[in-house]
Write a protein that holds these residues in place. Structure first.
Motif, PDB file in Angstrom:
ATOM      1  N   MET A   1       0.862  -1.004  -0.196  1.00  0.00           N
ATOM      2  CA  MET A   1      -0.085   0.111   0.012  1.00  0.00           C
ATOM      3  C   MET A   1       0.913   1.342   0.109  1.00  0.00           C
ATOM      4  SD  MET A   1      -2.485   1.475   2.924  1.00  0.00           S
ATOM      5  CE  MET A   1      -1.020   1.660   3.811  1.00  0.00           C
ATOM      6  N   LEU A   2       1.998   1.193   0.984  1.00  0.00           N
ATOM      7  CA  LEU A   2       2.837   2.433   1.002  1.00  0.00           C
ATOM      8  C   LEU A   2       3.695   2.743  -0.438  1.00  0.00           C
ATOM      9  CD1 LEU A   2       2.954   4.135   3.379  1.00  0.00           C
ATOM     10  CD2 LEU A   2       5.084   3.061   3.994  1.00  0.00           C
ATOM     11  N   THR A   3       3.920   1.654  -0.983  1.00  0.00           N
ATOM     12  CA  THR A   3       4.693   1.883  -2.234  1.00  0.00           C
ATOM     13  C   THR A   3       3.597   2.517  -3.434  1.00  0.00           C
ATOM     14  OG1 THR A   3       5.878  -0.169  -1.866  1.00  0.00           O
ATOM     15  CG2 THR A   3       5.688   0.526  -4.239  1.00  0.00           C
ATOM     16  N   GLU A   4       2.239   1.977  -3.054  1.00  0.00           N
ATOM     17  CA  GLU A   4       1.538   2.628  -4.199  1.00  0.00           C
ATOM     18  C   GLU A   4       1.152   4.161  -3.917  1.00  0.00           C
ATOM     19  OE1 GLU A   4      -3.251   1.582  -5.806  1.00  0.00           O
ATOM     20  OE2 GLU A   4      -2.363   0.336  -4.307  1.00  0.00           O
ATOM     21  N   VAL A   5       0.955   4.470  -2.606  1.00  0.00           N
ATOM     22  CA  VAL A   5       0.967   5.956  -2.282  1.00  0.00           C
ATOM     23  C   VAL A   5       2.108   6.968  -2.746  1.00  0.00           C
ATOM     24  CG1 VAL A   5       1.021   7.318  -0.347  1.00  0.00           C
ATOM     25  CG2 VAL A   5      -0.402   5.086  -0.181  1.00  0.00           C
ATOM     26  N   LEU A   6       3.303   6.202  -2.967  1.00  0.00           N
ATOM     27  CA  LEU A   6       4.369   6.989  -3.341  1.00  0.00           C
ATOM     28  C   LEU A   6       4.416   7.103  -4.827  1.00  0.00           C
ATOM     29  CD1 LEU A   6       7.124   5.276  -0.884  1.00  0.00           C
ATOM     30  CD2 LEU A   6       6.671   7.809  -0.970  1.00  0.00           C
ATOM     31  N   ASP A   7       4.033   6.035  -5.435  1.00  0.00           N
ATOM     32  CA  ASP A   7       4.024   5.928  -6.844  1.00  0.00           C
ATOM     33  C   ASP A   7       2.731   6.862  -7.379  1.00  0.00           C
ATOM     34  OD1 ASP A   7       5.844   3.879  -7.011  1.00  0.00           O
ATOM     35  OD2 ASP A   7       4.345   2.259  -7.393  1.00  0.00           O
ATOM     36  N   ARG A   8       1.673   7.034  -6.646  1.00  0.00           N
ATOM     37  CA  ARG A   8       0.593   8.062  -6.999  1.00  0.00           C
ATOM     38  C   ARG A   8       0.612   9.244  -6.649  1.00  0.00           C
ATOM     39  NH1 ARG A   8      -4.671   4.005  -6.698  1.00  0.00           N
ATOM     40  NH2 ARG A   8      -5.928   5.476  -7.873  1.00  0.00           N
ATOM     41  N   GLY A   9       1.583   9.497  -5.570  1.00  0.00           N
ATOM     42  CA  GLY A   9       1.747  10.773  -5.017  1.00  0.00           C
ATOM     43  C   GLY A   9       0.705  11.235  -4.016  1.00  0.00           C
ATOM     44  N   SER A  10      -0.123  10.609  -3.478  1.00  0.00           N
ATOM     45  CA  SER A  10      -1.172  10.600  -2.735  1.00  0.00           C
ATOM     46  C   SER A  10      -1.993   9.707  -1.922  1.00  0.00           C
ATOM     47  CB  SER A  10      -2.292  11.709  -3.138  1.00  0.00           C
ATOM     48  OG  SER A  10      -3.192  12.066  -2.297  1.00  0.00           O
ATOM     49  N   ALA A  11      -2.352   9.577  -0.730  1.00  0.00           N
ATOM     50  CA  ALA A  11      -2.963   8.488  -0.041  1.00  0.00           C
ATOM     51  C   ALA A  11      -4.363   8.759  -0.412  1.00  0.00           C
ATOM     52  CB  ALA A  11      -2.573   8.767   1.439  1.00  0.00           C
ATOM     53  N   ALA A  12      -4.747   9.569  -0.730  1.00  0.00           N
ATOM     54  CA  ALA A  12      -6.335   9.822  -0.949  1.00  0.00           C
ATOM     55  C   ALA A  12      -6.958   8.764  -1.934  1.00  0.00           C
ATOM     56  CB  ALA A  12      -6.890  10.978  -1.442  1.00  0.00           C
ATOM     57  N   ALA A  13      -6.479   8.568  -2.793  1.00  0.00           N
ATOM     58  CA  ALA A  13      -6.901   7.681  -3.841  1.00  0.00           C
ATOM     59  C   ALA A  13      -6.747   6.163  -3.476  1.00  0.00           C
ATOM     60  CB  ALA A  13      -6.268   7.936  -5.437  1.00  0.00           C
ATOM     61  N   VAL A  14      -5.538   5.914  -2.895  1.00  0.00           N
ATOM     62  CA  VAL A  14      -5.262   4.463  -2.379  1.00  0.00           C
ATOM     63  C   VAL A  14      -6.142   4.103  -1.452  1.00  0.00           C
ATOM     64  CG1 VAL A  14      -3.426   3.035  -1.370  1.00  0.00           C
ATOM     65  CG2 VAL A  14      -2.697   4.584  -3.096  1.00  0.00           C
ATOM     66  N   VAL A  15      -6.326   5.089  -0.391  1.00  0.00           N
ATOM     67  CA  VAL A  15      -7.207   4.647   0.676  1.00  0.00           C
ATOM     68  C   VAL A  15      -8.624   4.408   0.288  1.00  0.00           C
ATOM     69  CG1 VAL A  15      -8.402   5.570   2.739  1.00  0.00           C
ATOM     70  CG2 VAL A  15      -6.092   5.863   2.487  1.00  0.00           C
ATOM     71  N   ALA A  16      -9.117   5.313  -0.570  1.00  0.00           N
ATOM     72  CA  ALA A  16     -10.559   5.318  -1.424  1.00  0.00           C
ATOM     73  C   ALA A  16     -10.731   3.858  -2.171  1.00  0.00           C
ATOM     74  CB  ALA A  16     -10.670   6.301  -2.404  1.00  0.00           C
TER      75      ALA A  16
ATOM     76  N   ALA B   1      -8.135   9.209   8.801  1.00  0.00           N
ATOM     77  CA  ALA B   1      -8.968  10.042  10.020  1.00  0.00           C
ATOM     78  C   ALA B   1     -10.060  10.847   9.644  1.00  0.00           C
ATOM     79  CB  ALA B   1      -7.868  10.562  10.671  1.00  0.00           C
ATOM     80  N   ARG B   2     -10.074  11.058   8.382  1.00  0.00           N
ATOM     81  CA  ARG B   2     -11.396  11.938   7.930  1.00  0.00           C
ATOM     82  C   ARG B   2     -12.718  11.105   8.147  1.00  0.00           C
ATOM     83  NH1 ARG B   2      -8.881  13.860   2.398  1.00  0.00           N
ATOM     84  NH2 ARG B   2      -6.775  14.697   3.060  1.00  0.00           N
ATOM     85  N   HIS B   3     -12.527   9.751   8.079  1.00  0.00           N
ATOM     86  CA  HIS B   3     -13.789   8.813   7.889  1.00  0.00           C
ATOM     87  C   HIS B   3     -13.812   7.939   9.103  1.00  0.00           C
ATOM     88  CE1 HIS B   3     -13.748   9.674   3.640  1.00  0.00           C
ATOM     89  NE2 HIS B   3     -12.430   9.447   3.664  1.00  0.00           N
ATOM     90  N   THR B   4     -12.711   7.599   9.775  1.00  0.00           N
ATOM     91  CA  THR B   4     -12.665   6.763  11.089  1.00  0.00           C
ATOM     92  C   THR B   4     -11.437   7.136  12.041  1.00  0.00           C
ATOM     93  OG1 THR B   4     -12.951   4.617  11.903  1.00  0.00           O
ATOM     94  CG2 THR B   4     -11.620   4.734   9.830  1.00  0.00           C
ATOM     95  N   GLU B   5     -11.652   6.868  13.217  1.00  0.00           N
ATOM     96  CA  GLU B   5     -10.655   7.122  14.107  1.00  0.00           C
ATOM     97  C   GLU B   5      -9.610   5.856  14.274  1.00  0.00           C
ATOM     98  OE1 GLU B   5      -9.611  10.071  18.045  1.00  0.00           O
ATOM     99  OE2 GLU B   5     -11.555   8.507  18.001  1.00  0.00           O
ATOM    100  N   LEU B   6      -8.584   5.954  13.277  1.00  0.00           N
ATOM    101  CA  LEU B   6      -7.784   4.880  13.581  1.00  0.00           C
ATOM    102  C   LEU B   6      -6.263   5.228  13.252  1.00  0.00           C
ATOM    103  CD1 LEU B   6      -9.108   2.332  10.735  1.00  0.00           C
ATOM    104  CD2 LEU B   6      -8.999   1.819  13.395  1.00  0.00           C
ATOM    105  N   TYR B   7      -5.417   4.665  14.540  1.00  0.00           N
ATOM    106  CA  TYR B   7      -4.098   5.162  14.286  1.00  0.00           C
ATOM    107  C   TYR B   7      -3.012   4.202  13.769  1.00  0.00           C
ATOM    108  CZ  TYR B   7      -6.128   8.322  17.376  1.00  0.00           C
ATOM    109  OH  TYR B   7      -7.183   9.379  17.988  1.00  0.00           O
ATOM    110  N   ALA B   8      -1.963   4.520  13.644  1.00  0.00           N
ATOM    111  CA  ALA B   8      -0.829   3.496  12.791  1.00  0.00           C
ATOM    112  C   ALA B   8      -0.618   2.622  13.975  1.00  0.00           C
ATOM    113  CB  ALA B   8       0.266   4.413  12.681  1.00  0.00           C
ATOM    114  N   ASN B   9      -0.220   1.329  13.450  1.00  0.00           N
ATOM    115  CA  ASN B   9       0.224   0.493  14.205  1.00  0.00           C
ATOM    116  C   ASN B   9       1.647  -0.176  13.831  1.00  0.00           C
ATOM    117  OD1 ASN B   9       0.102  -1.560  12.049  1.00  0.00           O
ATOM    118  ND2 ASN B   9      -1.905  -2.094  12.545  1.00  0.00           N
ATOM    119  N   VAL B  10       2.268  -1.189  14.307  1.00  0.00           N
ATOM    120  CA  VAL B  10       3.573  -1.516  14.170  1.00  0.00           C
ATOM    121  C   VAL B  10       3.723  -1.760  12.415  1.00  0.00           C
ATOM    122  CG1 VAL B  10       3.716  -3.777  14.957  1.00  0.00           C
ATOM    123  CG2 VAL B  10       5.904  -2.344  15.122  1.00  0.00           C
TER     124      VAL B  10
END
Length: 416
Positions: A275-290, A342-351
């Motif tokens: 997922m993180l690789t895809e975020v870097l490739d696309r330049g933003s997390a929004a589309a990947v999270v969506a 976090a705009r949609h649900t309150e979740l935090y980073a895990n390890v």
């Protein structure tokens, strides 16, 4: 009864152990933890114990087991890790502080023995390492890290004729040899090593071709310490069940490795890596999270049922990676994922998300986080096995709740 001292009846060590359903070594462990008091026998050849104290401790242990049964969950007494909503602790010490002050080997040794030795280094006999390497090299090329680690463990066990010795010192010797054996059996992909005498230094060239420097090695070592143990995770419970049946340490670790391969446990960091690789490739997390939400999938690397806020292991590893200039882009991408979700649900980073930053920025394959997790957790599994060897054998035997057809049923008819 061992006799009377000062007008009260006393139990011998053997009698106390039988009443408590534990080994004699565990009785002395209870004394060291302040749960029992002891007195020397008049002949000076052994210790005696107050009957009332032993009976009270036995009742307390029975109540703990009864409470576990009533709640429908298996509860296991342990002195290794405590998890609180805001942190986790190894033997009562903040695990993130330990990771900030000591490297993997001293923390592992301290978890096993209660003695911290900063200069400790783990080594393995060449015949055991050689057997593990040959077995791993015989695997198909597409084999994953867990395939290699499981095979290395089995081969190391086969090469060790003393593996069935469950004496504490023998198990400690196995532990100190097994961890470096697992690392050294993995194929190398790079030729860089800052310190071949440490587990982190030997593991690095098996994860990436990137040359390491001080901050990178600090981050990897910190990840290893942070992941040593996390109470009764699924893989650790499997290890304790094996140890309860008096399986040798190699077999107990094999049980843990088998469970760790599940996508909901050790393999979860690989999903976060992709997922993180895809975020870097696309330049933003929004589309990947969506995309994840649209497909009905959980966003990898977020949320942990034991922590209402951010996983303390993620906090500590993020802080170490912030000191690595090459990790800045991956770290920003991870924070973008958290902020977007976090705009949609309150979740935090895990390890798992923090491990993904380490593996993506370090130009490692997606499975590298699983390798780091497994090598690190081996020390914790050994700690739990040591603890379980001191308990009553086969105590982890829950009863199934049968929901099938009631007997008597007719014999089945063969299909033609």
């Amino acid at each position: 009864m061992s006799g009377e001292q000062g007008g009260s009846r006393r139990l011998s060590t053997k009698e106390a152990a039988e009443r408590l359903g534990v080994k004699a070594e565990t009785v002395y462990a209870y004394v060291s933890r302040g749960l029992l008091s002891s007195q020397r026998e008049t002949n000076g050849r052994g210790s005696t114990f107050d009957v009332k104290e032993v009976e009270a401790l036995a009742r307390r242990n029975t109540r703990s087991a009864a409470a576990s049964s009533a709640s429908g969950e298996l509860a296991v007494r342990t002195r290794i890790t405590l998890i609180e909503p805001d942190g986790y602790y190894f033997r009562g010490v903040d695990a993130t502080e330990l990771a900030g002050h000591y490297t993997y080997e001293p923390v592992a040794e301290w978890l096993w023995t209660g003695v911290l030795r900063e200069e400790v280094r783990f080594t393995a006999p060449e015949e055991i390492v050689g057997a593990a390497r040959r077995a791993v090299q015989a695997l198909p090329e597409h084999s994953g890290p867990m395939d290699r680690l499981r095979v290395a463990t089995i081969a190391a066990a086969a090469a060790d004729p003393l593996r069935f010795d469950l004496d504490e010192q023998a198990v400690l010797g196995t532990a100190r040899a097994l961890v470096p054996t697992l690392v050294d059996a993995l194929p190398t992909v790079g030729h860089w090593s800052r310190d071949e005498h440490t587990i982190a230094g030997r593991l690095w060239p098996r994860l990436t071709r990137r040359a390491p420097d001080g901050p990178w090695m600090t981050a990897l070592d910190k990840a290893l310490v942070l992941l040593i143990d996390h109470d009764l995770a699924a893989s650790t419970l499997a290890v304790r069940v094996a140890a309860s049946a008096r399986a040798h340490p190699y077999a107990a670790v094999s049980a843990g490795l088998g469970v760790l391969e599940g996508p909901l446990h050790g393999a979860a960091s690989g999903l976060a890596h992709r997922m993180l690789t895809e975020v870097l490739d696309r330049g933003s997390a929004a589309a990947v999270v969506a995309d994840h939400l649209r497909a009905g999938r959980r966003v990898p690397g977020l949320g942990h049922r034991l922590y209402p806020r951010e996983d303390p292991r993620a906090q500590a590893l993020f802080a170490a990676l912030a000191e690595v200039p090459e990790a800045r882009a991956a770290l920003d991408a991870a924070h973008d994922v958290v902020a977007t979700t976090a705009r949609h649900t309150e979740l935090y980073a895990n390890v798992d998300l923090a491990l993904a930053v380490l593996t993506v920025a370090g130009k490692m394959p997606p499975e590298a986080g699983e390798t780091v997790f497994a090598v690190a957790r081996t020390a914790g599994w050994i700690a739990h096995a040591l603890e379980e060897y001191g308990e009553r054998p086969l105590r982890m035997r829950p009863s199934g709740q049968y929901t099938g057809a009631r007997p008597p049923q007719p014999l089945p008819t063969p299909q033609r």
